[in-house]
Design a protein around this motif. Structure first.
Motif, PDB file in Angstrom:
ATOM      1  N   THR A  36     -28.758 -47.964 -16.533  1.00  0.00           N
ATOM      2  CA  THR A  36     -29.620 -48.159 -17.689  1.00  0.00           C
ATOM      3  C   THR A  36     -28.969 -47.479 -18.882  1.00  0.00           C
ATOM      4  OG1 THR A  36     -31.583 -48.150 -16.294  1.00  0.00           O
ATOM      5  CG2 THR A  36     -31.912 -47.714 -18.637  1.00  0.00           C
ATOM      6  N   PRO A  37     -28.776 -48.189 -19.973  1.00  0.00           N
ATOM      7  CA  PRO A  37     -28.123 -47.557 -21.125  1.00  0.00           C
ATOM      8  C   PRO A  37     -29.012 -46.486 -21.747  1.00  0.00           C
ATOM      9  CG  PRO A  37     -28.822 -49.787 -21.657  1.00  0.00           C
ATOM     10  CD  PRO A  37     -29.115 -49.579 -20.206  1.00  0.00           C
ATOM     11  N   LEU A  38     -28.390 -45.482 -22.314  1.00  0.00           N
ATOM     12  CA  LEU A  38     -29.084 -44.447 -23.058  1.00  0.00           C
ATOM     13  C   LEU A  38     -29.276 -44.979 -24.474  1.00  0.00           C
ATOM     14  CD1 LEU A  38     -30.122 -41.539 -22.732  1.00  0.00           C
ATOM     15  CD2 LEU A  38     -27.887 -40.748 -23.473  1.00  0.00           C
ATOM     16  N   THR A  39     -30.495 -44.997 -24.955  1.00  0.00           N
ATOM     17  CA  THR A  39     -30.820 -45.568 -26.255  1.00  0.00           C
ATOM     18  C   THR A  39     -29.894 -45.037 -27.341  1.00  0.00           C
ATOM     19  OG1 THR A  39     -33.120 -45.754 -25.574  1.00  0.00           O
ATOM     20  CG2 THR A  39     -32.676 -45.915 -27.931  1.00  0.00           C
ATOM     21  N   GLY A  40     -29.278 -45.957 -28.071  1.00  0.00           N
ATOM     22  CA  GLY A  40     -28.422 -45.588 -29.189  1.00  0.00           C
ATOM     23  C   GLY A  40     -27.013 -45.190 -28.813  1.00  0.00           C
ATOM     24  N   VAL A  41     -26.666 -45.278 -27.518  1.00  0.00           N
ATOM     25  CA  VAL A  41     -25.324 -44.888 -27.068  1.00  0.00           C
ATOM     26  C   VAL A  41     -24.653 -46.103 -26.434  1.00  0.00           C
ATOM     27  CG1 VAL A  41     -24.001 -43.373 -25.547  1.00  0.00           C
ATOM     28  CG2 VAL A  41     -26.092 -42.528 -26.637  1.00  0.00           C
ATOM     29  N   GLU A  42     -23.490 -46.449 -26.941  1.00  0.00           N
ATOM     30  CA  GLU A  42     -22.760 -47.590 -26.408  1.00  0.00           C
ATOM     31  C   GLU A  42     -21.672 -47.113 -25.445  1.00  0.00           C
ATOM     32  OE1 GLU A  42     -19.747 -51.106 -27.902  1.00  0.00           O
ATOM     33  OE2 GLU A  42     -21.178 -50.274 -29.335  1.00  0.00           O
ATOM     34  N   VAL A  43     -21.689 -47.638 -24.237  1.00  0.00           N
ATOM     35  CA  VAL A  43     -20.660 -47.311 -23.245  1.00  0.00           C
ATOM     36  C   VAL A  43     -19.393 -48.057 -23.633  1.00  0.00           C
ATOM     37  CG1 VAL A  43     -20.004 -47.477 -20.814  1.00  0.00           C
ATOM     38  CG2 VAL A  43     -22.359 -46.900 -21.438  1.00  0.00           C
ATOM     39  N   ASP A  44     -18.344 -47.309 -23.991  1.00  0.00           N
ATOM     40  CA  ASP A  44     -17.081 -47.929 -24.401  1.00  0.00           C
ATOM     41  C   ASP A  44     -15.990 -47.773 -23.342  1.00  0.00           C
ATOM     42  OD1 ASP A  44     -16.248 -45.274 -24.578  1.00  0.00           O
ATOM     43  OD2 ASP A  44     -16.088 -45.279 -26.760  1.00  0.00           O
ATOM     44  N   GLU A  45     -16.281 -47.069 -22.254  1.00  0.00           N
ATOM     45  CA  GLU A  45     -15.348 -46.805 -21.148  1.00  0.00           C
ATOM     46  C   GLU A  45     -14.110 -46.017 -21.593  1.00  0.00           C
ATOM     47  OE1 GLU A  45     -16.783 -46.989 -18.555  1.00  0.00           O
ATOM     48  OE2 GLU A  45     -17.775 -48.884 -18.193  1.00  0.00           O
ATOM     49  N   LYS A  46     -14.175 -45.381 -22.746  1.00  0.00           N
ATOM     50  CA  LYS A  46     -13.094 -44.492 -23.201  1.00  0.00           C
ATOM     51  C   LYS A  46     -13.625 -43.068 -23.304  1.00  0.00           C
ATOM     52  CE  LYS A  46     -10.455 -48.010 -25.569  1.00  0.00           C
ATOM     53  NZ  LYS A  46     -11.121 -49.219 -25.940  1.00  0.00           N
ATOM     54  N   LYS A  47     -14.605 -42.872 -24.175  1.00  0.00           N
ATOM     55  CA  LYS A  47     -15.255 -41.565 -24.301  1.00  0.00           C
ATOM     56  C   LYS A  47     -16.639 -41.567 -23.668  1.00  0.00           C
ATOM     57  CE  LYS A  47     -13.034 -39.275 -28.132  1.00  0.00           C
ATOM     58  NZ  LYS A  47     -12.579 -38.104 -27.428  1.00  0.00           N
TER      59      LYS A  47
END
Length: 168
Positions: A36-47
């Motif tokens: 489940t994504p954390l609101t306002g945070v985009e998973v970029d798989e880098k940081k």
């Protein structure tokens, strides 16, 4: 995909290649999950990582914040800690492994602290800015953040009505 055709037998149909029948005394069904994504945070798989991204890192990060103290978050944090990362785990609930036996939670807390993992419970990760390092309660900096909260439905579904009792 695969179908359990009878006890100890799985018919596997790969995306490419030939269909295959595999027999075994035991069959492990690992369906996977989506985070489940954390609101306002985009998973970029880098940081900002999912557990999949954490497994694909090419080098050990100096520091990692793990958001979510469930089985997968703790597993990933423990692996990276043993490889040399400074790991902090942040959990919204009062205990790690929330929903599991309280004694298991206490034992795992001792084991993880002995490994050198910092555990922060009863803390809303939405109130923390991990990459800039400041929030109202503490100071944090992390080279990367692993998010694994509230697993969604499995990627694969099991249907008991299928032949042999299960479809993967």
């Amino acid at each position: 995909s695969g179908t359990i055709t009878e006890i100890g037998t799985v018919q596997v149909t790969p995306m490419e290649g030939m269909e295959e029948t595999i027999t075994s005394k035991n069959i492990i069904i690992a369906t996977g999950s989506e985070v489940t994504p954390l609101t306002g945070v985009e998973v970029d798989e880098k940081k900002i990582l999912s557990s999949t991204g954490a497994l694909a890192l090419s080098e050990v990060p100096k520091s990692m914040v793990v958001i979510g103290a469930g089985v997968i978050g703790l597993e990933m944090g423990s692996i990276w800690c043993r490889l040399g990362a400074k790991v902090t785990v942040v959990e919204l609930m009062e205990n790690i492994l929330f929903g599991m036996d309280e004694e298991i939670s206490k034992i795992m807390t001792r084991i993880l602290k002995k490994q050198g993992i910092d555990l922060i419970n009863s803390h809303d990760p939405a109130n923390m800015n991990y990459l800039t390092g400041y929030d109202a309660w503490s100071f944090y900096y992390a080279q990367c953040v692993l998010i694994h909260i509230n697993e969604d439905e499995p990627i694969c579904f099991l249907r008991a009505q299928d032949v042999g009792g299960g479809y993967i």
